[in-house]
Design a protein around this motif. Sequence first.
Motif, PDB file in Angstrom:
ATOM      1  N   SER A  25      -7.094  -6.178   0.446  1.00  0.00           N
ATOM      2  CA  SER A  25      -6.956  -5.991   1.885  1.00  0.00           C
ATOM      3  C   SER A  25      -7.282  -4.558   2.278  1.00  0.00           C
ATOM      4  N   ASP A  27      -6.403  -2.056   4.609  1.00  0.00           N
ATOM      5  CA  ASP A  27      -5.241  -1.891   5.482  1.00  0.00           C
ATOM      6  C   ASP A  27      -5.292  -0.627   6.321  1.00  0.00           C
ATOM      7  N   ARG A  47       0.060  -7.455   8.917  1.00  0.00           N
ATOM      8  CA  ARG A  47      -1.260  -8.025   9.142  1.00  0.00           C
ATOM      9  C   ARG A  47      -1.621  -8.063  10.624  1.00  0.00           C
ATOM     10  N   ARG A  51      -6.196  -5.789   9.763  1.00  0.00           N
ATOM     11  CA  ARG A  51      -6.599  -5.657   8.360  1.00  0.00           C
ATOM     12  C   ARG A  51      -7.819  -6.545   8.114  1.00  0.00           C
ATOM     13  N   LEU A  53      -8.788  -8.835   4.916  1.00  0.00           N
ATOM     14  CA  LEU A  53      -8.450  -9.365   3.596  1.00  0.00           C
ATOM     15  C   LEU A  53      -9.613 -10.193   3.073  1.00  0.00           C
TER      16      LEU A  53
END
Length: 707
Positions: A25, A27, A47, A51, A53
């Motif tokens: 991810s 972030d 999340r 983000r 992923l």
Amino acid sequence: MASFIEDYALLSDMNTGALVSRAGSIDWFCAPRFDSGAVFTALLGDREDGRWLLAPLESVNPSPVEEVRTERSYRENTFVLQTVWHVGDASVRITDFMPLAGGTSIVRNVEGLTGEVTMLQELNLRFDNGKTTPWATRYEGPIDPATGQPDEDQSMLVGMAGPHALVFRGSPMPEGQYGNHTDTFTVSAGQNFVFSLSYFASNHNPPAPIDYATSLTYALDQWSEWSGLYVNELPEESAQEPEAETGQTPTGNDPAETEISAVRTLPADAGVGGVAASSQQNLRSQDDAAAGVPEIENSNTQALEIDSETYHELVQTSVQPIVPSTPEEIQTQSDDTYREARLRSLLVLRALISRETGGLVGAITTSLPETIGGRRNWDYRFAWLRDVAMAMDVTLVHGHERETAQLRNWILRALANNPRRPHAVYGVAGEKDDLDRRLNLPGYEGSQPVRSGNGSDDSFQGDALGQVLVTFANLRDNGVGEDHLSWPLQKALLNAAADRIGQPDRSIWEIMGDPAVFTHSQVMLWAAFNAGVSAVEEHGMAGDAVLWSECRDTVAREILTRGYNAELNSFVQTYDGFTVDVSLLQLAQVGFVSWDDPRMLGTVEQIEKQLQHPSGMIRRYINRNGFDGFEDQDPPHFAASLWLAEQYIRSGREAEGRRLLDTVLEAANDLGLMSSEYDFDSNRMTGNFPHSLAHIALIRVVEALGI
């Protein structure tokens, strides 16, 4: 919830950066600059704060049948990250990087290696540090005449909000709306899926699609070319003239190309760190600086009597002799391991220097807490004068003329704001920004506050002024000439220093408690005056060497009288005090005392007693009675520990220095990256990441080993 700090890898395009977790991810990502508002902010929330992923579905929804394992590494001497996911007997490789040719983009390639793996892609777009969700529109590709259907390879998803926009490309395109898009797809051996995300100003058209192979090759070449400039200095007895550098053909696209002329070709034996080897010979020794200044024995007796009981509870006062290490005692990591760590640290510096402005950021993150759940949360996406000057020293040593010129010219532009009132911290472009804002984010593991901006930049710090002048002295000693701007600005700094003798400040650590007269800050003023005197007497610069010499000797007298505690045989944190902090390790670095001066060795002993963790790493200082404005004690500090390792090595304790260096390398993550601190109670990194000061300090330690 965000991953542990040590689980992140750095991506960089030399103007901004992104953090990719071991879980796949992204972030954290600010665009288009290091200090811009974040697009992905899950690092400081979850999340829903943004983000990207991209990982096997099995890693998100674990199966009782299939084991999921990961392996990751950078392609040699680059910031191209490769993560191999093993899902049972199947495997995929994800290659993540930021292109280095124009624009601000992240590219992710999923390559099937064996079997079949179901991948999950989740793209949550945000702007303004998670505050704004963009309006997202999907644009289909042109109709393929053969199928009568839109060409998915040319589809794009555009998220827009106010001045900001992002364009996502790739097939399959994740489904969703309002900035939240999710999809699963299957990757078989031999298949490739390329995805890209690019930032652009919303009043412009989306940038052209990225050619994966071309951009990857260029990124690999550029990173490898930069690391190839590394000068591996030979031992003095076998030193040779360095070969001419290659690969420096100007492209016309890099603003730094025009700055190279500011730095001449530098010799391979340029010094390391705050003072060049040749410069150290020219600096007056501490004894010379104090010539005619009588030392006052037991000058701090009164201060000791005030709180001697507390002091003796804190440390023991017995003094053990320093015995130099023997070769038989030195059995630690190989020299090749140290060289690799140094090269990765040099690469980190290049990754954190803005190619556009030349400013070096302290880290690419904000508000990662020094203590989990605590309030020591700062924005490190700024440029500290001290760090930029220190970085200039190491780029100078390693033959990076362009970066040395960039850093030098950034300092000059920043100081031009007002050299009589220099700040410790400036923006990435050298601007002043003393606003410290609060962001409406949960914070890393609930650590509040979450900050945007750095309110410390309006405070005067003696260490910043001194380090800048020491570094410019280092440049002069290595053949770099002054220009119409550089020397007048330095003279203005010296005049400012003359007004600050004996004045309280908040120390190199920018404490939030009451100001005090910190010994280290005064030593850095001494170093500033010393640099001014040498500029006039040894390099023929125009200036008031008589005044600066008097100021230098006045500061030295006060330091020896009030900043040195004869009963402890140690320099102390503040005038008339009895405690130490690790900034005192820089006294030898700038030539105020020699590395093996008995007073320096006594200071090291007090640092060991008062600040050393059982691991060998050390804290910056003891936060007694909330001295720094907070209630808690921060963990051992990477850069401080490396300063101690350098002191060990340069004072004849090489075995101890190597062991401490090994401890630091073990605390770094698997990619060789360091934050600001390490909490041994929880075996976790803390603080902003990756921390440029820690990597500068590591480079210095390896140089001290002479390898």
